[in-house]
Design a protein around this motif. Sequence first.
Motif, PDB file in Angstrom:
ATOM      1  N   THR A  29      32.926  43.751  -3.509  1.00 45.41           N
ATOM      2  CA  THR A  29      31.919  44.185  -4.471  1.00 45.41           C
ATOM      3  C   THR A  29      32.570  44.306  -5.846  1.00 45.41           C
ATOM      4  O   THR A  29      33.762  44.056  -6.004  1.00 45.41           O
ATOM      5  CB  THR A  29      31.289  45.524  -4.026  1.00 45.41           C
ATOM      6  N   ARG A  37      22.877  46.860 -10.566  1.00 46.59           N
ATOM      7  CA  ARG A  37      21.834  46.881  -9.528  1.00 46.59           C
ATOM      8  C   ARG A  37      21.364  48.274  -9.171  1.00 46.59           C
ATOM      9  O   ARG A  37      20.279  48.450  -8.624  1.00 46.59           O
ATOM     10  CB  ARG A  37      22.347  46.215  -8.236  1.00 46.59           C
ATOM     11  N   CYS A 113      15.311  61.493   2.218  1.00 42.17           N
ATOM     12  CA  CYS A 113      15.452  61.713   0.771  1.00 42.17           C
ATOM     13  C   CYS A 113      14.303  62.547   0.195  1.00 42.17           C
ATOM     14  O   CYS A 113      14.405  63.060  -0.911  1.00 42.17           O
ATOM     15  CB  CYS A 113      15.531  60.384   0.040  1.00 42.17           C
ATOM     16  N   ARG A 152      29.007  46.380   2.614  1.00 43.61           N
ATOM     17  CA  ARG A 152      28.907  46.530   1.156  1.00 43.61           C
ATOM     18  C   ARG A 152      27.475  46.781   0.687  1.00 43.61           C
ATOM     19  O   ARG A 152      27.264  47.293  -0.414  1.00 43.61           O
ATOM     20  CB  ARG A 152      29.465  45.296   0.449  1.00 43.61           C
ATOM     21  N   GLY A 217      17.105  47.066   2.098  1.00 47.41           N
ATOM     22  CA  GLY A 217      17.002  47.568   0.727  1.00 47.41           C
ATOM     23  C   GLY A 217      15.881  46.973  -0.102  1.00 47.41           C
ATOM     24  O   GLY A 217      15.152  47.697  -0.790  1.00 47.41           O
ATOM     25  N   ASN A 218      15.745  45.652   0.008  1.00 49.64           N
ATOM     26  CA  ASN A 218      14.758  44.949  -0.808  1.00 49.64           C
ATOM     27  C   ASN A 218      13.326  45.393  -0.541  1.00 49.64           C
ATOM     28  O   ASN A 218      12.552  45.666  -1.456  1.00 49.64           O
ATOM     29  CB  ASN A 218      14.862  43.459  -0.488  1.00 49.64           C
ATOM     30  N   HIS A 252      13.780  61.288  -7.124  1.00 48.95           N
ATOM     31  CA  HIS A 252      14.883  61.029  -6.203  1.00 48.95           C
ATOM     32  C   HIS A 252      15.784  59.959  -6.822  1.00 48.95           C
ATOM     33  O   HIS A 252      15.304  59.000  -7.426  1.00 48.95           O
ATOM     34  CB  HIS A 252      14.342  60.553  -4.853  1.00 48.95           C
ATOM     35  N   ASN A 255      18.016  54.650  -7.126  1.00 45.30           N
ATOM     36  CA  ASN A 255      18.324  53.441  -7.894  1.00 45.30           C
ATOM     37  C   ASN A 255      17.675  53.593  -9.279  1.00 45.30           C
ATOM     38  O   ASN A 255      16.485  53.915  -9.350  1.00 45.30           O
ATOM     39  CB  ASN A 255      17.726  52.225  -7.146  1.00 45.30           C
ATOM     40  N   ASN A 282      23.290  58.148  -4.306  1.00 38.56           N
ATOM     41  CA  ASN A 282      22.133  58.648  -3.559  1.00 38.56           C
ATOM     42  C   ASN A 282      22.626  59.674  -2.531  1.00 38.56           C
ATOM     43  O   ASN A 282      23.368  59.326  -1.622  1.00 38.56           O
ATOM     44  CB  ASN A 282      21.455  57.451  -2.876  1.00 38.56           C
TER      45      ASN A 282
HETATM   46  O1  UT7 Z   1      16.998  56.772  -0.808  1.00 36.37           O
HETATM   47  C1  UT7 Z   1      15.875  56.035  -0.432  1.00 36.37           C
HETATM   48  C2  UT7 Z   1      16.245  54.823   0.311  1.00 36.37           C
HETATM   49  N1  UT7 Z   1      16.964  53.829  -0.414  1.00 36.37           N
HETATM   50  C3  UT7 Z   1      16.360  52.975  -1.253  1.00 36.37           C
HETATM   51  O2  UT7 Z   1      15.198  53.154  -1.555  1.00 36.37           O
HETATM   52  C4  UT7 Z   1      17.117  51.797  -1.740  1.00 36.37           C
HETATM   53  C5  UT7 Z   1      16.162  50.768  -2.271  1.00 36.37           C
HETATM   54  N2  UT7 Z   1      16.808  49.472  -2.511  1.00 36.37           N
HETATM   55  C6  UT7 Z   1      17.691  49.267  -3.482  1.00 36.37           C
HETATM   56  O3  UT7 Z   1      18.051  50.160  -4.231  1.00 36.37           O
HETATM   57  C7  UT7 Z   1      18.198  47.858  -3.653  1.00 36.37           C
HETATM   58  O4  UT7 Z   1      17.459  46.990  -2.832  1.00 36.37           O
HETATM   59  C8  UT7 Z   1      19.719  47.697  -3.358  1.00 36.37           C
HETATM   60  C9  UT7 Z   1      20.538  48.350  -4.441  1.00 36.37           C
HETATM   61  C10 UT7 Z   1      20.038  48.319  -2.015  1.00 36.37           C
HETATM   62  C11 UT7 Z   1      20.097  46.214  -3.320  1.00 36.37           C
HETATM   63  O5  UT7 Z   1      19.736  45.592  -4.549  1.00 36.37           O
HETATM   64  P1  UT7 Z   1      18.945  44.217  -4.561  1.00 36.37           P
HETATM   65  O6  UT7 Z   1      18.793  43.822  -5.959  1.00 36.37           O
HETATM   66  O7  UT7 Z   1      17.688  44.435  -3.744  1.00 36.37           O
HETATM   67  O8  UT7 Z   1      19.972  43.248  -3.845  1.00 36.37           O
HETATM   68  P2  UT7 Z   1      19.784  42.368  -2.518  1.00 36.37           P
HETATM   69  O9  UT7 Z   1      19.825  43.247  -1.309  1.00 36.37           O
HETATM   70  O10 UT7 Z   1      18.602  41.474  -2.685  1.00 36.37           O
HETATM   71  O11 UT7 Z   1      21.090  41.494  -2.566  1.00 36.37           O
HETATM   72  C12 UT7 Z   1      21.298  40.556  -3.613  1.00 36.37           C
HETATM   73  C13 UT7 Z   1      22.659  39.910  -3.409  1.00 36.37           C
HETATM   74  C14 UT7 Z   1      22.891  39.395  -1.993  1.00 36.37           C
HETATM   75  O12 UT7 Z   1      23.636  38.189  -2.094  1.00 36.37           O
HETATM   76  P3  UT7 Z   1      22.892  36.759  -1.988  1.00 36.37           P
HETATM   77  O13 UT7 Z   1      22.228  36.772  -0.650  1.00 36.37           O
HETATM   78  O14 UT7 Z   1      21.920  36.734  -3.132  1.00 36.37           O
HETATM   79  O15 UT7 Z   1      24.029  35.817  -2.112  1.00 36.37           O
HETATM   80  C15 UT7 Z   1      23.738  40.454  -1.358  1.00 36.37           C
HETATM   81  O16 UT7 Z   1      24.566  39.933  -0.334  1.00 36.37           O
HETATM   82  O17 UT7 Z   1      23.693  40.889  -3.639  1.00 36.37           O
HETATM   83  C16 UT7 Z   1      24.583  40.893  -2.532  1.00 36.37           C
HETATM   84  N3  UT7 Z   1      25.132  42.242  -2.380  1.00 36.37           N
HETATM   85  C17 UT7 Z   1      26.230  42.650  -3.019  1.00 36.37           C
HETATM   86  N4  UT7 Z   1      27.068  42.030  -3.864  1.00 36.37           N
HETATM   87  C18 UT7 Z   1      28.085  42.749  -4.352  1.00 36.37           C
HETATM   88  C19 UT7 Z   1      24.628  43.249  -1.650  1.00 36.37           C
HETATM   89  N5  UT7 Z   1      25.406  44.339  -1.810  1.00 36.37           N
HETATM   90  C20 UT7 Z   1      26.397  43.986  -2.647  1.00 36.37           C
HETATM   91  C21 UT7 Z   1      27.486  44.686  -3.185  1.00 36.37           C
HETATM   92  N6  UT7 Z   1      28.307  44.019  -4.033  1.00 36.37           N
HETATM   93  N7  UT7 Z   1      27.748  45.977  -2.905  1.00 36.37           N
END
Ligand code: UT7
Length: 327
Positions: A29, A37, A113, A152, A217-218, A252, A255, A282
């Motif tokens: 990461t 993000r 949460c 990650r 997450g998405n 909360h 993000n 979080n």
């Molecule tokens: O507390 C209440 C519950 N929690 C939430 O409500 C969380 C809600 N969700 C989120 O905050 C976001 O969805 C996240 C922060 C968890 C993720 O952000 P995102 O913009 O939705 O990313 P994503 O899951 O769509 O992933 C995008 C890319 C992926 O790579 P590819 O498939 O595009 O190549 C992931 O593999 O980012 C990659 N990725 C990372 N890269 C670097 C996922 N985690 C990481 C990381 N570092 N830590």
Amino acid sequence: MKFAKIVGLGKHLPPKKLTNSDLEQMVDTSDEWIFTRTGIKERRIAEKGVSASRLAEEAARIALKRAGLKAGQIDVIIFATITPDSQFPSSACYLQDALKARRAAAFDISAACAGFVYGITTAWQFIAGGLYKNALVVGSEVLSTITDWDDRSTCVLFGDGAGAAVLTESSSAGVLGSYLGADGHEADLLKLPAGGSRIPASHESLEQKLHTIQMKGNELFRFAVRVMVDAAHQAMGQAGIQSGDIALLVPHQANTRIIDAVSKRLQLPREKVYVNIDKYGNMSSASSAVALCEAWEEERIGKDDIVVLDAFGGGLVWGSTVIRWTE
Ligand code: UT7
């Protein structure tokens, strides 16, 4: 019907910090990815063996002192957590003993949460109904104990901490309205699968890492924005206020992009929204509790201000509470 108000807030964060650059050494990461993000720069991690009730005790002592109440005057302890000290006894009972709050009823609630909002609402109703005069509500989590440190997509998000609030019966309304929601049909979006009666702990459950947080997450992101906006509108409707009356939204802290989207839909400018996710990540039920405490400590909340709590989490559950600040 009686009124209830918040008369004391406290927080406790374990001193050990885990920064984004520390995480760069642990998983694939980057500080840039995490910050853009999520808005997170660092989070706190409790030392091994420090339980949710132990963190809560520190926060509760501060809240009680600020409330000018002794632990023996508390009638009920409501402990919001998804990382309890044990399956049973409840963390609330451990906290009751640590504080020597001998006459307090004590129980945990599991609303992830949204736990602090569920807890405040429950305490409000106990007081409004006349059963109790003084309530202690805590949100306390040691999420580091249920985090998969090799994943990650989740390990960069969570942190440990505790917040506490003392509510008491009052002659004028502090809590003005509240709304709680749930949708168990979406339970799979965020869960800790094993360790309960559905999947008891076993060698297999450990090998499959079923004792750590699993999250889509998405999908959660979109759901979160929708239900947080709806919850705030419902609670505001019940309280008889409009967006323009809000002095501070305390959402909360999952993000910053969720917080921004919710604030925009509620037509609130940035200065009316409290954000501290950069420092703590979080912390589930502790996020709203710590954010409310810090907002008050930083004098972002003053007498007669309307404050809105708004949270969302695993269950799925969500809720919002409208409070007029009386101090
Ligand atoms: O507390 C209440 C519950 N929690 C939430 O409500 C969380 C809600 N969700 C989120 O905050 C976001 O969805 C996240 C922060 C968890 C993720 O952000 P995102 O913009 O939705 O990313 P994503 O899951 O769509 O992933 C995008 C890319 C992926 O790579 P590819 O498939 O595009 O190549 C992931 O593999 O980012 C990659 N990725 C990372 N890269 C670097 C996922 N985690 C990481 C990381 N570092 N830590």
